[in-house]
Design a protein around this motif. Structure first.
Motif, PDB file in Angstrom:
ATOM      1  N   LEU A 167     -61.243 -37.725 -37.303  1.00 54.83           N
ATOM      2  CA  LEU A 167     -59.843 -37.753 -36.543  1.00 54.83           C
ATOM      3  C   LEU A 167     -59.991 -36.281 -35.788  1.00 54.83           C
ATOM      4  O   LEU A 167     -60.422 -35.293 -36.382  1.00 54.83           O
ATOM      5  CB  LEU A 167     -58.777 -37.736 -37.753  1.00 54.83           C
ATOM      6  CG  LEU A 167     -58.519 -38.884 -38.434  1.00 54.83           C
ATOM      7  CD1 LEU A 167     -57.563 -38.887 -39.346  1.00 54.83           C
ATOM      8  CD2 LEU A 167     -57.963 -39.959 -37.536  1.00 54.83           C
ATOM      9  N   PRO A 168     -59.129 -36.480 -34.881  1.00 50.52           N
ATOM     10  CA  PRO A 168     -58.951 -35.288 -33.973  1.00 50.52           C
ATOM     11  C   PRO A 168     -58.038 -34.144 -34.937  1.00 50.52           C
ATOM     12  O   PRO A 168     -57.390 -34.466 -35.539  1.00 50.52           O
ATOM     13  CB  PRO A 168     -57.932 -35.471 -32.855  1.00 50.52           C
ATOM     14  CG  PRO A 168     -58.193 -37.164 -32.850  1.00 50.52           C
ATOM     15  CD  PRO A 168     -58.415 -37.622 -34.118  1.00 50.52           C
TER      16      PRO A 168
ATOM     17  N   ALA B 298     -51.141 -40.313 -38.263  1.00 54.24           N
ATOM     18  CA  ALA B 298     -49.940 -41.203 -37.769  1.00 54.24           C
ATOM     19  C   ALA B 298     -50.621 -42.191 -36.615  1.00 54.24           C
ATOM     20  O   ALA B 298     -50.275 -43.419 -36.721  1.00 54.24           O
ATOM     21  CB  ALA B 298     -48.785 -40.468 -37.231  1.00 54.24           C
ATOM     22  N   ASP B 299     -51.277 -41.679 -35.803  1.00 57.16           N
ATOM     23  CA  ASP B 299     -51.803 -42.343 -34.605  1.00 57.16           C
ATOM     24  C   ASP B 299     -52.740 -43.477 -35.115  1.00 57.16           C
ATOM     25  O   ASP B 299     -52.986 -44.471 -34.936  1.00 57.16           O
ATOM     26  CB  ASP B 299     -52.627 -41.501 -33.795  1.00 57.16           C
ATOM     27  CG  ASP B 299     -51.463 -40.664 -33.049  1.00 57.16           C
ATOM     28  OD1 ASP B 299     -50.535 -41.041 -32.922  1.00 57.16           O
ATOM     29  OD2 ASP B 299     -52.233 -39.656 -32.250  1.00 57.16           O
ATOM     30  N   LEU B 300     -53.643 -42.964 -36.241  1.00 53.78           N
ATOM     31  CA  LEU B 300     -54.720 -44.029 -36.907  1.00 53.78           C
ATOM     32  C   LEU B 300     -53.818 -45.179 -37.517  1.00 53.78           C
ATOM     33  O   LEU B 300     -53.998 -46.270 -37.281  1.00 53.78           O
ATOM     34  CB  LEU B 300     -55.396 -43.131 -37.600  1.00 53.78           C
ATOM     35  CG  LEU B 300     -56.493 -44.134 -38.735  1.00 53.78           C
ATOM     36  CD1 LEU B 300     -57.348 -45.141 -37.530  1.00 53.78           C
ATOM     37  CD2 LEU B 300     -57.293 -43.133 -39.582  1.00 53.78           C
TER      38      LEU B 300
ATOM     39  N   VAL C 214     -59.124 -48.497 -33.402  1.00 60.35           N
ATOM     40  CA  VAL C 214     -59.420 -47.005 -33.269  1.00 60.35           C
ATOM     41  C   VAL C 214     -59.935 -46.661 -31.855  1.00 60.35           C
ATOM     42  O   VAL C 214     -59.514 -45.766 -31.236  1.00 60.35           O
ATOM     43  CB  VAL C 214     -60.456 -46.635 -34.363  1.00 60.35           C
ATOM     44  CG1 VAL C 214     -61.184 -45.181 -34.335  1.00 60.35           C
ATOM     45  CG2 VAL C 214     -59.825 -46.705 -35.760  1.00 60.35           C
ATOM     46  N   VAL C 215     -60.930 -47.426 -31.322  1.00 58.92           N
ATOM     47  CA  VAL C 215     -61.424 -47.502 -29.878  1.00 58.92           C
ATOM     48  C   VAL C 215     -60.377 -47.486 -29.058  1.00 58.92           C
ATOM     49  O   VAL C 215     -60.357 -46.512 -28.140  1.00 58.92           O
ATOM     50  CB  VAL C 215     -62.601 -48.383 -29.724  1.00 58.92           C
ATOM     51  CG1 VAL C 215     -62.890 -48.270 -28.209  1.00 58.92           C
ATOM     52  CG2 VAL C 215     -63.675 -47.903 -30.592  1.00 58.92           C
TER      53      VAL C 215
ATOM     54  N   ARG D 168     -58.359 -44.515 -28.822  1.00 57.20           N
ATOM     55  CA  ARG D 168     -59.028 -43.204 -28.293  1.00 57.20           C
ATOM     56  C   ARG D 168     -59.030 -42.190 -29.403  1.00 57.20           C
ATOM     57  O   ARG D 168     -58.859 -40.886 -29.163  1.00 57.20           O
ATOM     58  CB  ARG D 168     -58.435 -42.722 -27.063  1.00 57.20           C
ATOM     59  CG  ARG D 168     -58.710 -43.634 -25.761  1.00 57.20           C
ATOM     60  CD  ARG D 168     -58.108 -43.026 -24.608  1.00 57.20           C
ATOM     61  NE  ARG D 168     -58.362 -44.091 -23.418  1.00 57.20           N
ATOM     62  CZ  ARG D 168     -58.031 -43.919 -22.156  1.00 57.20           C
ATOM     63  NH1 ARG D 168     -57.426 -42.843 -21.945  1.00 57.20           N
ATOM     64  NH2 ARG D 168     -58.146 -44.881 -21.536  1.00 57.20           N
ATOM     65  N   LEU D 169     -59.018 -42.678 -30.547  1.00 52.14           N
ATOM     66  CA  LEU D 169     -59.187 -41.502 -31.689  1.00 52.14           C
ATOM     67  C   LEU D 169     -60.615 -41.222 -31.814  1.00 52.14           C
ATOM     68  O   LEU D 169     -61.586 -41.652 -31.120  1.00 52.14           O
ATOM     69  CB  LEU D 169     -58.874 -42.354 -32.979  1.00 52.14           C
ATOM     70  CG  LEU D 169     -57.287 -42.508 -32.940  1.00 52.14           C
ATOM     71  CD1 LEU D 169     -56.744 -43.402 -34.078  1.00 52.14           C
ATOM     72  CD2 LEU D 169     -56.594 -41.109 -32.910  1.00 52.14           C
ATOM     73  N   GLY D 170     -61.111 -40.231 -32.839  1.00 50.15           N
ATOM     74  CA  GLY D 170     -62.570 -39.924 -32.737  1.00 50.15           C
ATOM     75  C   GLY D 170     -63.482 -41.015 -33.165  1.00 50.15           C
ATOM     76  O   GLY D 170     -63.149 -41.885 -33.156  1.00 50.15           O
ATOM     77  N   PRO D 171     -64.778 -40.431 -32.994  1.00 49.11           N
ATOM     78  CA  PRO D 171     -65.700 -41.450 -33.326  1.00 49.11           C
ATOM     79  C   PRO D 171     -65.521 -42.071 -34.602  1.00 49.11           C
ATOM     80  O   PRO D 171     -64.860 -41.509 -35.643  1.00 49.11           O
ATOM     81  CB  PRO D 171     -67.046 -40.488 -33.260  1.00 49.11           C
ATOM     82  CG  PRO D 171     -66.608 -39.084 -32.773  1.00 49.11           C
ATOM     83  CD  PRO D 171     -65.132 -39.197 -33.013  1.00 49.11           C
ATOM     84  N   ALA D 172     -65.835 -43.437 -34.463  1.00 49.82           N
ATOM     85  CA  ALA D 172     -65.798 -44.293 -35.596  1.00 49.82           C
ATOM     86  C   ALA D 172     -66.916 -45.274 -35.887  1.00 49.82           C
ATOM     87  O   ALA D 172     -67.465 -45.504 -34.920  1.00 49.82           O
ATOM     88  CB  ALA D 172     -64.382 -45.386 -35.361  1.00 49.82           C
ATOM     89  N   VAL D 173     -66.988 -45.792 -37.067  1.00 52.73           N
ATOM     90  CA  VAL D 173     -67.953 -46.655 -37.409  1.00 52.73           C
ATOM     91  C   VAL D 173     -67.506 -47.479 -38.596  1.00 52.73           C
ATOM     92  O   VAL D 173     -66.597 -46.978 -39.294  1.00 52.73           O
ATOM     93  CB  VAL D 173     -69.519 -45.967 -37.688  1.00 52.73           C
ATOM     94  CG1 VAL D 173     -69.298 -44.996 -38.975  1.00 52.73           C
ATOM     95  CG2 VAL D 173     -70.421 -47.225 -37.891  1.00 52.73           C
ATOM     96  N   VAL D 174     -67.960 -48.943 -38.588  1.00 49.28           N
ATOM     97  CA  VAL D 174     -67.494 -49.556 -39.944  1.00 49.28           C
ATOM     98  C   VAL D 174     -69.091 -50.024 -40.319  1.00 49.28           C
ATOM     99  O   VAL D 174     -69.953 -50.171 -39.973  1.00 49.28           O
ATOM    100  CB  VAL D 174     -66.895 -51.011 -39.242  1.00 49.28           C
ATOM    101  CG1 VAL D 174     -66.753 -51.876 -40.448  1.00 49.28           C
ATOM    102  CG2 VAL D 174     -65.639 -50.578 -38.637  1.00 49.28           C
ATOM    103  N   ARG D 175     -69.002 -49.590 -41.699  1.00 48.82           N
ATOM    104  CA  ARG D 175     -70.128 -50.122 -42.694  1.00 48.82           C
ATOM    105  C   ARG D 175     -69.847 -50.776 -43.799  1.00 48.82           C
ATOM    106  O   ARG D 175     -68.835 -50.767 -44.477  1.00 48.82           O
ATOM    107  CB  ARG D 175     -70.608 -48.651 -43.199  1.00 48.82           C
ATOM    108  CG  ARG D 175     -71.153 -47.744 -41.842  1.00 48.82           C
ATOM    109  CD  ARG D 175     -71.900 -46.370 -42.681  1.00 48.82           C
ATOM    110  NE  ARG D 175     -72.310 -45.611 -41.746  1.00 48.82           N
ATOM    111  CZ  ARG D 175     -71.951 -44.685 -41.157  1.00 48.82           C
ATOM    112  NH1 ARG D 175     -70.726 -44.203 -41.699  1.00 48.82           N
ATOM    113  NH2 ARG D 175     -72.260 -43.710 -40.359  1.00 48.82           N
ATOM    114  N   ASP D 176     -71.066 -51.667 -44.409  1.00 51.47           N
ATOM    115  CA  ASP D 176     -70.897 -52.449 -45.686  1.00 51.47           C
ATOM    116  C   ASP D 176     -70.886 -51.374 -46.733  1.00 51.47           C
ATOM    117  O   ASP D 176     -71.091 -50.399 -46.794  1.00 51.47           O
ATOM    118  CB  ASP D 176     -72.032 -53.337 -45.707  1.00 51.47           C
ATOM    119  CG  ASP D 176     -72.114 -54.288 -44.677  1.00 51.47           C
ATOM    120  OD1 ASP D 176     -71.021 -54.838 -44.152  1.00 51.47           O
ATOM    121  OD2 ASP D 176     -73.115 -54.989 -44.532  1.00 51.47           O
ATOM    122  N   VAL D 177     -70.031 -51.853 -47.797  1.00 50.82           N
ATOM    123  CA  VAL D 177     -69.828 -51.078 -49.024  1.00 50.82           C
ATOM    124  C   VAL D 177     -70.244 -51.896 -50.014  1.00 50.82           C
ATOM    125  O   VAL D 177     -70.500 -53.151 -50.069  1.00 50.82           O
ATOM    126  CB  VAL D 177     -68.527 -50.966 -49.404  1.00 50.82           C
ATOM    127  CG1 VAL D 177     -67.831 -49.777 -48.332  1.00 50.82           C
ATOM    128  CG2 VAL D 177     -67.526 -51.967 -49.603  1.00 50.82           C
TER     129      VAL D 177
END
Length: 134
Positions: free
Chosen positions: A12-13, A20-22, A61-62, A65-74
């Protein structure tokens, strides 16, 4: 929708209102947060949330225009909440198996959520299956 819940990681920025934006970006796309939170380390805020629809969460998220993001398996399991030492015992099994756990949190139902190094996710699930069998 993904077959399994996934972890959404967002850097997050560093400004008021970023969380809140997220939340609004995800909610606006119908993404429900099933567990997780935001953690700050050395001035960097990182959100980790369990989501049922990783691709939609990432797109939200993209688009915001929030910070870098990634989705991963858990990998997920249950601990006996009445037995002290459960996390340590399970973590020792994971460590002894060579699983590098990068993030750990709980979902809203009390399940333990583990985000392992990408190359360790399958091995992590194997260890959890043995744990659950006793």
């Amino acid at each position: 929708m993904s077959a399994r819940p996934q972890d959404l990681e967002v850097r997050l920025p560093d400004r008021p209102g970023a969380l809140a934006d997220l939340g609004q970006a995800l909610g606006g796309r119908g993404v429900s947060l099933e567990g997780g939170g935001v953690f700050t380390h050395e001035g960097q805020a990182v959100a980790h949330y369990l989501v049922d629809d990783g691709p939609t969460a990432l797109a939200a998220v993209v688009a915001a225009r929030l910070g870098p993001a990634v989705v991963r398996d858990v990998a997920m399991t249950r601990l006996d909440q009445e037995t002290p030492g459960q996390l340590g015992a399970l973590a020792r099994l994971l460590g002894d198996a060579g699983v590098n756990v990068r993030v750990q949190y709980s979902d809203h139902a009390g399940n333990l959520v583990l985000l392992a190094a990408d190359e360790h996710t399958a091995l992590c699930r194997d260890v959890l299956e043995r744990w659950e069998r006793g």
